[in-house]
Each structure stands twice: as structure tokens, then as C-alpha cells.
Design an enzyme around this catalytic site. Structure first.
Site, PDB file in Angstrom:
ATOM      1  N   CYS A 189       1.549   9.711   0.158  1.00 54.12           N
ATOM      2  CA  CYS A 189       1.878  10.779   1.124  1.00 54.12           C
ATOM      3  C   CYS A 189       3.355  10.760   1.480  1.00 54.12           C
ATOM      4  O   CYS A 189       3.987  11.811   1.652  1.00 54.12           O
ATOM      5  CB  CYS A 189       1.072  10.606   2.406  1.00 54.12           C
TER       6      CYS A 189
HETATM    7  C1  BEZ Z   1      -1.416   7.267  -0.122  1.00 56.89           C
HETATM    8  O1  BEZ Z   1      -0.909   8.244   0.379  1.00 56.89           O
HETATM    9  O2  BEZ Z   1      -0.774   6.445  -0.749  1.00 56.89           O
HETATM   10  C2  BEZ Z   1      -2.908   7.050  -0.004  1.00 56.89           C
HETATM   11  C3  BEZ Z   1      -3.576   7.545   1.087  1.00 56.89           C
HETATM   12  C4  BEZ Z   1      -4.938   7.315   1.202  1.00 56.89           C
HETATM   13  C5  BEZ Z   1      -5.604   6.618   0.215  1.00 56.89           C
HETATM   14  C6  BEZ Z   1      -4.911   6.140  -0.897  1.00 56.89           C
HETATM   15  C7  BEZ Z   1      -3.548   6.354  -1.009  1.00 56.89           C
END
Ligand code: BEZ
Length: 218
Positions: A45
């Protein structure tokens, strides 16, 4: 029921990093893109939000307002925004919804319980000036989206909203386009005065109409 293409994008009022937003009012008469992020302070994200901020001028150029969503509260968004600027080199320059109560996430069915009971999947909704949903995408949390692809799709959506054309596989702005099968050869003469190539009667390729005049004068 899932949101489908052509549905009116559900309206909502939400707290965001840029204050309270009434979604339809905020969209105004332009295009919009709403995308969800599973959770604050997560690596994928963080890269996605940095990239969306870097590409904001490209969205602006196309008249598209950008809004993100994550299920954490505003104070966490504020701390995370500092990390995004520090690590991605671009500060957030569009609102991010703080959807702690999951109101918008549920309205748009961004939580898929078989993937996670708590966090959203990576949803994308492109919304047209008529407030209708023009595109939906759903990615798993572990796969970051391709924001260049979102710009490419918006180029196609905006072109095909204005001209009787469709865009072929791997099309990019400026490439040849397909004349809609609903257009007869007779009508095509008027609509596409620069002509076309008939590969098959149902597959006619022509210059991108809004670029054809410039191409002809080169
Ligand atoms: C991420 O943004 O890295 C992420 C968010 C939730 C689950 C897995 C990865």
C-alpha cells in the site's frame, strides 16, 4: 449485490485526510477513481499510494479525481502519510478515506470475507461524469496494482465515450483503434474521413480519431 458496470456509484459521506467529503458532490461533473488499500503501514500500500501521488498530474490532465481508502482512522493515516513521503519521495496529494467503521468498504463490497474478514481487497472503481461505474478491478492484498494501466484504461474509456470506437489488445494512447461494429461502412466514411483498413468486415482499424487530424498534417 456486487457493484456492476453501469450501476450508479453509491454515494456516501466520509472523513478523509482532506476533511469531510460528500462523494458525489466532490466528484462534481468529472471522472473519479476510488481505490481501496487493505491497511495503513503496510508495504505494498505504501508503494501504491506513493505512485498514485506521483501520477496525480496525469490524472489531473485527464480530469480524473483520485481518492483512496483504508480501514484505519485519520490519525494513523497522518502518521503513515509521513512515511509515504519519506520512502516514496512524493507526499500524498489526494484524499484518503478513514473507513474505520467499514461503511464505504461495505457499501462498495471491498471486503471479501474469504480473503480477509477485516481488511479490504485492492478494489478500483472508475466512475464517469454521469456517476456510473465504468470499470471495476479486484486485486488480492499481496499484489500491487499497475497505475500506468489505470491511466491507459481511463484513456480508452474517455476515447470510447466520445467516438464510435473500441480499443484493441494492449492499446495505448495514439495507437490505431477499432471502428465499432455498430457503424456501417457508409457511416464510417463520414465519421472516419481519413479512412480505415478492413482486416475482416468486423475488424476495421483506423487512426485514433482525436489524433487523426494531427497525424494527417505531419
Ligand atoms: C501490503 O500492503 O503490503 C499488504 C497489506 C495487507 C496484506 C498483505 C500486504
Amino acid at each position: 449485490m456486487a457493484i456492476r458496470l453501469g450501476d450508479t456509484a453509491p454515494d456516501f459521506t466520509a472523513e478523509t485526510t482532506e476533511g469531510t467529503i460528500k462523494f458525489h458532490e466532490w466528484l462534481g461533473d468529472g471522472w473519479g477513481i476510488l481505490f481501496s488499500h487493505p491497511k495503513d503501514y503496510t508495504p505494498v500500500c505504501t508503494t501504491e499510494l506513493g505512485e498514485a501521488a506521483r501520477l496525480k498530474p496525469q490524472f489531473d490532465k485527464r480530469g480524473v479525481k483520485v481518492i483512496g481508502l483504508s480501514v484505519d482512522p485519520l490519525d494513523r493515516h497522518a502518521g503513515w502519510a509521513k512515511d509515504i513521503e519519506e520512502t516514496q519521495g512524493t507526499a500524498l496529494n489526494f484524499p484518503v478515506i478513514a473507513d474505520g467503521e467499514r461503511a464505504v468498504s461495505n457499501l462498495y463490497e471491498m471486503i471479501h470475507p474469504n480473503a480477509s474478514e477485516t481488511f479490504t481487497v485492492r478494489s478500483v472503481f472508475v466512475i464517469g461524469p454521469d456517476k456510473k461505474v465504468k470499470l471495476t478491478l479486484t486485486y488480492p492484498a499481496s499484489t500491487g496494482r499497475n497505475f500506468d494501466e489505470l491511466l491507459r484504461v481511463i484513456d480508452s474509456l474517455q476515447l470510447t465515450a466520445n467516438y464510435s470506437v473500441a480499443t484493441p489488445v494492449n492499446w495505448n494512447d495514439g495507437d490505431d483503434v477499432i471502428i465499432a461494429t455498430s457503424v456501417s461502412d457508409q457511416d464510417a466514411k463520414e465519421k472516419f474521413p481519413n479512412g480505415w483498413t478492413t482486416v475482416k468486415p468486423y475488424l476495421r482499424l483506423t487512426k485514433q480519431p482525436d489524433k487523426a487530424a494531427a497525424a494527417a498534417s505531419e
